[in-house]
Motif scaffolding. Structure first.
Motif, PDB file in Angstrom:
ATOM      1  N   ASN A   1       0.818  -1.218   0.000  1.00 36.74           N
ATOM      2  CA  ASN A   1       0.000   0.000   0.000  1.00 36.74           C
ATOM      3  C   ASN A   1       0.852   1.269   0.000  1.00 36.74           C
ATOM      4  OD1 ASN A   1      -3.023  -0.898   0.498  1.00 36.74           O
ATOM      5  ND2 ASN A   1      -1.733  -2.206   1.786  1.00 36.74           N
ATOM      6  N   LEU A   2       2.018   1.209  -0.610  1.00 43.17           N
ATOM      7  CA  LEU A   2       2.926   2.358  -0.589  1.00 43.17           C
ATOM      8  C   LEU A   2       2.352   3.577  -1.302  1.00 43.17           C
ATOM      9  CD1 LEU A   2       6.300   0.504  -1.266  1.00 43.17           C
ATOM     10  CD2 LEU A   2       5.554   1.507   0.895  1.00 43.17           C
ATOM     11  N   HIS A   3       1.427   3.355  -2.235  1.00 44.27           N
ATOM     12  CA  HIS A   3       0.820   4.465  -2.959  1.00 44.27           C
ATOM     13  C   HIS A   3      -0.241   5.191  -2.138  1.00 44.27           C
ATOM     14  CE1 HIS A   3      -1.781   0.995  -3.434  1.00 44.27           C
ATOM     15  NE2 HIS A   3      -2.768   1.788  -3.814  1.00 44.27           N
ATOM     16  N   GLN A   4      -0.673   4.558  -1.047  1.00 45.20           N
ATOM     17  CA  GLN A   4      -1.709   5.134  -0.204  1.00 45.20           C
ATOM     18  C   GLN A   4      -1.110   6.065   0.842  1.00 45.20           C
ATOM     19  OE1 GLN A   4      -4.826   4.605  -0.799  1.00 45.20           O
ATOM     20  NE2 GLN A   4      -4.998   2.638  -1.845  1.00 45.20           N
ATOM     21  N   LYS A   5      -1.971   6.854   1.463  1.00 43.98           N
ATOM     22  CA  LYS A   5      -1.543   7.669   2.594  1.00 43.98           C
ATOM     23  C   LYS A   5      -1.512   6.771   3.831  1.00 43.98           C
ATOM     24  CE  LYS A   5      -2.503  11.812   5.302  1.00 43.98           C
ATOM     25  NZ  LYS A   5      -3.413  12.970   5.542  1.00 43.98           N
ATOM     26  N   LEU A   6      -0.346   6.321   4.201  1.00 44.34           N
ATOM     27  CA  LEU A   6      -0.189   5.405   5.335  1.00 44.34           C
ATOM     28  C   LEU A   6       0.074   6.194   6.611  1.00 44.34           C
ATOM     29  CD1 LEU A   6       2.069   2.715   3.611  1.00 44.34           C
ATOM     30  CD2 LEU A   6      -0.282   2.377   4.384  1.00 44.34           C
ATOM     31  N   THR A   7      -0.746   5.979   7.588  1.00 47.68           N
ATOM     32  CA  THR A   7      -0.557   6.608   8.895  1.00 47.68           C
ATOM     33  C   THR A   7      -0.517   5.528   9.957  1.00 47.68           C
ATOM     34  OG1 THR A   7      -2.922   6.851   9.374  1.00 47.68           O
ATOM     35  CG2 THR A   7      -1.852   8.635   8.120  1.00 47.68           C
ATOM     36  N   ILE A   8       0.021   5.864  11.107  1.00 43.07           N
ATOM     37  CA  ILE A   8       0.053   4.899  12.211  1.00 43.07           C
ATOM     38  C   ILE A   8      -1.368   4.498  12.584  1.00 43.07           C
ATOM     39  CG2 ILE A   8       0.629   4.607  14.650  1.00 43.07           C
ATOM     40  CD1 ILE A   8       3.063   6.421  14.148  1.00 43.07           C
ATOM     41  N   GLY A   9      -2.257   5.469  12.556  1.00 41.78           N
ATOM     42  CA  GLY A   9      -3.650   5.172  12.900  1.00 41.78           C
ATOM     43  C   GLY A   9      -4.296   4.212  11.932  1.00 41.78           C
ATOM     44  N   SER A  10      -4.099   4.410  10.627  1.00 45.88           N
ATOM     45  CA  SER A  10      -4.732   3.534   9.627  1.00 45.88           C
ATOM     46  C   SER A  10      -4.139   2.127   9.672  1.00 45.88           C
ATOM     47  CB  SER A  10      -4.581   4.131   8.226  1.00 45.88           C
ATOM     48  OG  SER A  10      -3.217   4.176   7.826  1.00 45.88           O
ATOM     49  N   ILE A  11      -2.833   2.025   9.912  1.00 48.03           N
ATOM     50  CA  ILE A  11      -2.205   0.700  10.001  1.00 48.03           C
ATOM     51  C   ILE A  11      -2.669  -0.021  11.262  1.00 48.03           C
ATOM     52  CG2 ILE A  11      -0.018  -0.544  10.156  1.00 48.03           C
ATOM     53  CD1 ILE A  11       1.271   1.825   8.636  1.00 48.03           C
ATOM     54  N   ALA A  12      -2.708   0.700  12.373  1.00 47.89           N
ATOM     55  CA  ALA A  12      -3.168   0.104  13.634  1.00 47.89           C
ATOM     56  C   ALA A  12      -4.600  -0.399  13.499  1.00 47.89           C
ATOM     57  CB  ALA A  12      -3.055   1.127  14.758  1.00 47.89           C
ATOM     58  N   GLU A  13      -5.435   0.386  12.835  1.00 45.52           N
ATOM     59  CA  GLU A  13      -6.833  -0.013  12.638  1.00 45.52           C
ATOM     60  C   GLU A  13      -6.931  -1.274  11.788  1.00 45.52           C
ATOM     61  OE1 GLU A  13     -10.974   1.873  10.776  1.00 45.52           O
ATOM     62  OE2 GLU A  13      -9.239   3.166  11.174  1.00 45.52           O
ATOM     63  N   ALA A  14      -6.081  -1.380  10.773  1.00 47.29           N
ATOM     64  CA  ALA A  14      -6.103  -2.548   9.892  1.00 47.29           C
ATOM     65  C   ALA A  14      -5.729  -3.821  10.633  1.00 47.29           C
ATOM     66  CB  ALA A  14      -5.162  -2.326   8.710  1.00 47.29           C
ATOM     67  N   PHE A  15      -4.945  -3.686  11.719  1.00 46.33           N
ATOM     68  CA  PHE A  15      -4.491  -4.863  12.471  1.00 46.33           C
ATOM     69  C   PHE A  15      -5.134  -4.945  13.860  1.00 46.33           C
ATOM     70  CE2 PHE A  15      -1.461  -4.596   9.103  1.00 46.33           C
ATOM     71  CZ  PHE A  15      -1.149  -5.914   8.814  1.00 46.33           C
ATOM     72  N   PHE A  16      -6.142  -4.123  14.086  1.00 43.91           N
ATOM     73  CA  PHE A  16      -6.932  -4.179  15.313  1.00 43.91           C
ATOM     74  C   PHE A  16      -6.082  -4.058  16.576  1.00 43.91           C
ATOM     75  CE2 PHE A  16      -8.980  -6.777  12.007  1.00 43.91           C
ATOM     76  CZ  PHE A  16     -10.184  -6.081  11.857  1.00 43.91           C
ATOM     77  N   VAL A  17      -5.125  -3.146  16.539  1.00 40.28           N
ATOM     78  CA  VAL A  17      -4.307  -2.868  17.716  1.00 40.28           C
ATOM     79  C   VAL A  17      -4.303  -1.359  17.951  1.00 40.28           C
ATOM     80  CG1 VAL A  17      -2.792  -4.868  17.402  1.00 40.28           C
ATOM     81  CG2 VAL A  17      -2.174  -2.691  16.355  1.00 40.28           C
ATOM     82  N   SER A  18      -3.893  -0.956  19.143  1.00 42.92           N
ATOM     83  CA  SER A  18      -3.799   0.475  19.430  1.00 42.92           C
ATOM     84  C   SER A  18      -2.561   1.062  18.757  1.00 42.92           C
ATOM     85  CB  SER A  18      -3.720   0.708  20.933  1.00 42.92           C
ATOM     86  OG  SER A  18      -2.474   0.234  21.442  1.00 42.92           O
ATOM     87  N   LYS A  19      -2.580   2.366  18.559  1.00 41.00           N
ATOM     88  CA  LYS A  19      -1.420   3.019  17.960  1.00 41.00           C
ATOM     89  C   LYS A  19      -0.183   2.839  18.839  1.00 41.00           C
ATOM     90  CE  LYS A  19      -3.343   7.115  17.336  1.00 41.00           C
ATOM     91  NZ  LYS A  19      -3.487   8.521  16.869  1.00 41.00           N
TER      92      LYS A  19
END
Length: 279
Positions: free
Chosen positions: A181-199
């Motif tokens: 997903n390198l073309h996307q706007k990757l944020t700590i929040g969006s990644i954490a949400e994708a893996f169901f963990v806290s930031k």
């Protein structure tokens, strides 16, 4: 007459380190305009490049192909001893072993070796260092150095790796997610949400696993992807967008800082006829 360093700059350079590494001198995203072999006798290293993170211990070998964007973290609380050999691939590709060596040098690799395999490679690296440290380097010396380096490359590339990927963790899946997903706007929040963990948990676990923060890893992988797109002839503005950089100017700034040259100059220096360049 050229001095030793001038000769080495045109040939193969070797150095030896046996010391504790200062924390400020490790854990840096980097790229070189030469290939390098690190023959590590002692140390605790976390190596990140091209979508993977590997932990290496004593008796390891790292091969960084020219221009590979990577990060070597060396644990500063442990004694670090290694030989480093810097070279141009074309120095080794003549002769009968040319095609075999080309295959062995086609991509970067890391290996933690058995004692038997490592001992031979380490002694060859030592011989290269000793030969290249002479006040003057003759053509015979160069021949000896080149032969020893060929043996190191072939031995390391064919040796079994007794190491493994750095532990078992969901972070290995996070790495795959980021790389996809390198073309996307990757944020700590969006990644954490994708893996169901806290930031907070994601930040801590990623740092523990990779010894670099998430933004550094994302930048490293975006730059590696950018290099590939440069060779396909994509315009710089399109590359910046496809690799998730906020603007062309920011992409150029980051690329130049890590690679040491601008994207367009990099493409000019590495362009292969037939790739097709888009203006």
């Amino acid at each position: 007459m050229k001095n030793t360093q001038e000769q080495l700059n045109e040939f193969i350079c070797a150095d030896h380190k046996k010391d504790y590494v200062e924390e400020k001198n490790t854990n840096k995203i980097q790229s070189h305009n030469y290939s390098e072999l690190l023959i590590i006798n002692k140390g605790d290293i976390i190596y990140a490049a091209r979508g993977k993170v590997v932990r290496l211990g004593d008796r390891s070998v790292i091969y960084n192909r020219r221009d590979t964007i990577h990060n070597n973290y060396v644990q500063h609380s442990r004694l670090y001893e290694r030989y480093r050999i810097k070279f141009r691939e074309e120095e080794l590709l003549n002769g009968e072993e040319g095609e075999i060596l080309r295959a062995a040098l086609s991509s970067s690799f890391t290996k933690e070796l058995t004692d038997e395999s490592f001992t031979m490679i380490y002694e060859l690296a030592k011989s290269i260092f000793n030969e290249s440290s002479k006040p003057q380097i003759t053509e015979l010396d160069k021949s000896i150095i080149r032969t020893a380096l060929k043996l190191i490359v072939l031995s390391a590339a064919s040796a079994d790796d007794k190491g493994s990927l750095h532990g078992e963790s969901y972070i290995s899946e996070v790495l795959k997610y980021i790389n996809g997903n390198l073309h996307q706007k990757l944020t700590i929040g969006s990644i954490a949400e994708a893996f169901f963990v806290s930031k907070g948990k994601l930040i801590y676990d990623f740092k523990t696993y990779c010894n670099m923060n998430i933004s550094e890893y994302i930048t490293m992988e975006r730059l590696e992807k950018a290099k590939e797109l440069l060779m396909s002839g994509c315009p710089v503005a399109e590359i910046a967008e496809n690799c998730g950089f906020s603007s062309s100017s920011y992409f150029i700034k980051v690329f130049s800082s890590v690679v040491g040259t601008t994207p367009l100059k990099y493409r000019t220096n590495h362009f292969k006829p037939g790739a097709g360049t888009k203006e």
